[in-house]
Motif scaffolding. Structure first.
Motif: not given
Length: 263
Positions: A8-13
């Motif tokens: 999830l480190s590159t996910a947009r949340i």
């Protein structure tokens, strides 16, 4: 199917809720989200919208205020917030994950039909984004154990996102009323139902205002009995985190089959 997101480190949340932008549970979830990714957006109601369900503002303009970088207060419902976030504020690149909460109080059993917290995840799902709703159970009069979500929610989110799930499903997570060191674990659980009266219907308080006009408060009645050991209600009562997949498609196939004989 939603593809797994193993990292999830590159996910947009996108983080939202129904308790409002200044709610302590939102602050907890925002910190959890920032522990997962640097690309976190917060779009939440300007004021509390508990019980709003999956409602849209259709007959009034929806006003919003920027409250910092990638942070907006919306004068509208939780559903409005997700719609504006995805279609307006994040139009260049939509979110990979919608997180809702952490709600002040559980959203278990039939609560999900009223819940603005669940509605955030529902709207995210309808817009094609995997979505998770999180709520923190607590007893009236007691301190809310926000540390439970602070310490344990991130792992639940990571584990859920590492698995594929159907595109018309959202994940509903309920944290028990316990400090993190006393939580027994995580249970997959079906949506339960309280036995007896509904949560609200038996606690209507009628009063009269100073002008002699009657009015009614809808109170909150916690019914302790519930319908099964495999439910979210039972899991949370036993000290587990309840994880419940909820489907947007509300069609009952059994009734469809019986109705096919008469229609």
């Amino acid at each position: 199917m939603f593809d797994p997101i193993p990292d999830l480190s590159t996910a947009r949340i996108l983080v939202s809720n129904d308790d409002g932008l200044d709610a302590p549970g939102l602050a907890v979830l925002e910190r959890v989200a920032r522990s997962l990714s640097d690309d976190v957006w917060v779009v939440a109601p300007e004021t509390e919208q508990s019980g709003a369900g999956h409602s849209l503002t259709l007959h009034d303009p929806i006003r919003y205020t920027a409250r910092g970088e990638r942070r907006f207060a919306v004068r509208g419902t939780p559903t409005d917030c997700v719609l504006l976030a995805v279609k307006r504020f994040m139009a260049d690149r939509g979110p990979d994950l919608v997180l809702s909460g952490i709600n002040r109080g559980g959203n278990i059993g039939e609560d999900v039909t009223y819940s603005g917290t669940v509605a955030v995840a529902m709207e995210g799902t309808l817009l094609g984004v995997r979505s998770i709703a999180l709520s923190q159970q607590f007893a009236d009069g007691d301190a809310i154990p926000w540390a439970t979500g602070e310490r344990l929610a991130g792992d639940v989110i990571r584990r859920a996102c590492a698995a594929p799930w159907t595109r018309d499903v959202l994940i509903n997570v309920n944290l028990p009323d316990r400090p993190p060191e006393q939580v027994k674990g995580v249970r997959l659980a079906r949506q339960g139902k309280r036995v007896g009266s509904s949560r609200f219907s038996e606690n209507l308080v009628e009063r009269v205002d100073p002008r002699g006009r009657p009015y009614v408060w809808i109170g909150v009645e916690q019914v302790r009995a519930f319908n099964g050991a495999d439910t979210d209600l039972h899991a949370v009562a036993e000290g587990y985190i309840a994880v419940t997949p909820l489907c947007i498609d509300l069609t009952d196939q059994g009734t469809m089959a019986s109705m096919a004989r008469v229609f």
